[in-house]
Design a protein around this motif. Structure first.
Motif, PDB file in Angstrom:
ATOM      1  N   LEU A 129       4.546   5.001  -4.063  1.00 19.46           N
ATOM      2  CA  LEU A 129       4.467   6.249  -4.812  1.00 19.46           C
ATOM      3  C   LEU A 129       3.062   6.827  -4.771  1.00 19.46           C
ATOM      4  O   LEU A 129       2.871   8.022  -4.946  1.00 19.46           O
ATOM      5  CB  LEU A 129       4.886   6.002  -6.259  1.00 19.46           C
ATOM      6  N   GLY A 130       2.072   5.976  -4.525  1.00 18.52           N
ATOM      7  CA  GLY A 130       0.697   6.451  -4.419  1.00 18.52           C
ATOM      8  C   GLY A 130       0.530   7.455  -3.292  1.00 18.52           C
ATOM      9  O   GLY A 130      -0.273   8.375  -3.392  1.00 18.52           O
ATOM     10  N   ILE A 173      -4.488  -7.713  -5.235  1.00 16.05           N
ATOM     11  CA  ILE A 173      -3.317  -7.890  -4.384  1.00 16.05           C
ATOM     12  C   ILE A 173      -3.726  -8.247  -2.964  1.00 16.05           C
ATOM     13  O   ILE A 173      -3.185  -9.170  -2.349  1.00 16.05           O
ATOM     14  CB  ILE A 173      -2.449  -6.615  -4.413  1.00 16.05           C
ATOM     15  N   PHE A 194      -6.019   3.267  -5.579  1.00 15.67           N
ATOM     16  CA  PHE A 194      -4.614   3.126  -5.972  1.00 15.67           C
ATOM     17  C   PHE A 194      -3.716   2.998  -4.750  1.00 15.67           C
ATOM     18  O   PHE A 194      -2.901   2.087  -4.642  1.00 15.67           O
ATOM     19  CB  PHE A 194      -4.192   4.345  -6.801  1.00 15.67           C
ATOM     20  N   ALA A 224       0.825  -1.221   0.000  1.00 17.16           N
ATOM     21  CA  ALA A 224       0.000   0.000   0.000  1.00 17.16           C
ATOM     22  C   ALA A 224       0.853   1.264   0.000  1.00 17.16           C
ATOM     23  O   ALA A 224       0.654   2.170  -0.805  1.00 17.16           O
ATOM     24  CB  ALA A 224      -0.933  -0.011   1.214  1.00 17.16           C
ATOM     25  N   TYR A 263       4.215   2.689 -13.459  1.00 15.56           N
ATOM     26  CA  TYR A 263       4.707   2.852 -12.086  1.00 15.56           C
ATOM     27  C   TYR A 263       6.235   2.784 -12.080  1.00 15.56           C
ATOM     28  O   TYR A 263       6.907   3.511 -11.357  1.00 15.56           O
ATOM     29  CB  TYR A 263       4.128   1.728 -11.225  1.00 15.56           C
ATOM     30  N   SER A 299      -3.899  -0.167  -2.795  1.00 10.80           N
ATOM     31  CA  SER A 299      -3.676  -1.367  -3.632  1.00 10.80           C
ATOM     32  C   SER A 299      -4.932  -2.198  -3.785  1.00 10.80           C
ATOM     33  O   SER A 299      -4.892  -3.427  -3.715  1.00 10.80           O
ATOM     34  CB  SER A 299      -2.562  -2.256  -3.054  1.00 10.80           C
TER      35      SER A 299
END
Ligand code: TRP
Length: 441
Positions: free
Chosen positions: A24-25, A228, A220, A21, A101, A223
């Protein structure tokens, strides 16, 4: 001692889920999306979406994974043949996300390598522009992907766990320090006002863009929508409380994103950059400027970008793991070969995004506003209406009855379903308006 062992595996699950989780989000995408969507209005929409959709949807993925103890495709497949396609969509979504990503991960890598000399100090905005697209971006994106493939190929699970246990405290500490520093700058107050002072007028007059953006960011960053959390929960024991774990993951993850906002906005305003203009470079440009003015900025840069890089890698491996696991489980192929082939394919798919930042932003919106909501919509229908009471029973495992949120199932069935469905309708229609119609004419 069996008691200890159990505890260790529980922490391992939380660590892996947080590792996926937090990435970069939170550090890159959250402040950039907030800057593009009215700052505080986005923060509010995001907060509502975390509570209304994020946490309940995460619990839905958890129950699905632990009930079936299967990978995403077969977890859906338990509901019949047609449902398998839903699982396949999730696997494709992971692959789509990892393609771009890794380009952003490449930016981080490059900034890490450039930190010792402070190469990005002199002209932060121009430097970002040069780094973001072109041959360099392609090269560093490939390097980032290579690291991802390497880890997925050899499956160093213990490494992931260890990295996460160090990474999360490090990233929180580092970001708290940066946020405190940013607060001392002249202009910080304007940044706080932009990020924290509720702006209902902006909120209500931009709902059509805010809702998909906020829902997309929440999916996003947690995740969700690509299987996932289904996969990770499939390894969890029945004696563990999914609710407690879910809350812990959501709280830590949300905290990191909001911390990024508390860093980026004071810094941007202190530098006289209007947030709307910062775009995908917001974090790179503002942080570069901060480090330039700080003593030992080079060393700080190394530490900061190293931590962000670890966070990004622990997310990208979870992305690549989804399609890899599917092929390894179902075909007589070796894990390193699958990971390698998927890595090359992801690189090729990501080429346009490494050559043009606008293309990257388009890939990103397609993922977060169409693919991930579609994935979570299917999870919601599956868990809410196929599993139904069985899902509720699964959620109750390992939890004292007193703490079981009984309304959860109906919340998933009605609120999450409607909210995500509405998001999809809005974003698909605006995509058709903006992209198809424009390109046709
Ligand atoms: N959540 C990660 C981040 O914030 C990225 C990520 C990992 C992701 N797995 C995902 C995004 C699955 C969408 C779907 O950086």
């Amino acid at each position: 001692m069996p008691g200890r062992e159990h505890w260790g595996s529980r922490l391992g699950f939380i660590a892996a889920a947080i590792g996926s989780a937090v990435g970069l989000g939170n550090v890159w995408r959250f402040p950039y999306e907030a800057a593009s969507h009215g700052g505080s209005a986005f923060l509010l929409a995001d907060f509502v979406a975390v509570l209304l959709i994020g946490l309940p949807a995460m619990l839905a993925e958890f129950t699905m994974g632990r009930r079936t103890h299967r990978n995403v495709v077969d977890a859906f497949g338990a509901g019949g043949r047609a449902w398998k396609a839903a699982g396949a969509l999730a696997a494709v979504t992971s692959f789509w996300v990892v393609a771009y990503y890794s380009v952003v991960g490449g930016w981080v890598m490059r900034y890490l390598f450039e930190s010792p000399t402070g190469a990005y100090f002199a002209r932060p905005a121009a430097h970002f522009e040069a780094a973001a697209a072109g041959a360099d971006a392609l090269f560093y994106g490939a390097l980032f992907l290579l690291v991802t493939v390497g880890i997925v190929a050899f499956g160093i699970e213990r490494g992931i766990e260890l990295a996460t246990k160090i990474m999360v405290p490090a990233i929180v500490l580092l970001m708290v320090a940066l946020a405190l520093y940013a607060g001392t700058l002249p202009g910080a107050a304007a940044g706080y006002r932009y990020f924290l002072e509720p702006d209902f007028q902006y909120l209500f007059s931009n709902l059509d863009t805010l809702i998909p953006a906020a829902v997309g960011e929440v999916l996003f960053t947690l995740s969700l929508g690509s299987g996932i959390m289904i996969t990770y929960a499939s390894y969890v024991e029945d004696s563990e409380s999914l609710v407690t774990d879910g809350i812990a993951i959501v709280v830590v993850n949300t905290l990191v994103g909001y911390l990024a906002g508390l860093i980026v906005f004071p810094l941007l305003f202190a530098q006289g950059v209007r947030p709307g203009e910062a775009g995908a470079g917001a974090i790179f440009v503002s942080i570069a400027n901060a480090f330039r003015t700080l003593p030992a900025g080079e060393a700080l840069g190394v530490v900061f970008y190293l931590v962000v890089l670890i966070a990004a890698v622990s997310s990208s491996i979870s992305l690549l793991e989804i399609p890899t696991a599917y092929f390894v489980d179902n075909y007589p192929v070796r894990r390193p070969v699958v990971a390698g082939v998927l890595g090359v394919a992801a690189f090729l798919l990501g080429v346009p995004t490494a050559l043009n930042t606008a293309t990257l932003e388009l890939f990103d919106s397609v993922a977060s506003e169409v693919l991930l909501p579609s994935g979570i919509f299917l999870v919601t229908v599956f868990v809410g209406w196929n599993y139904g009471r069985e899902a509720m029973a699964e959620l109750g495992e390992g939890l004292h009855e007193r703490f079981l949120p009984r309304y959860w199932l109906w919340h998933v069935r009605i609120v999450v379903l409607l909210a995500v469905g509405m998001t999809l309708i809005i974003s698909v229609s605006s995509f058709i308006d903006a992209n198809v119609v424009q390109s046709l004419w």
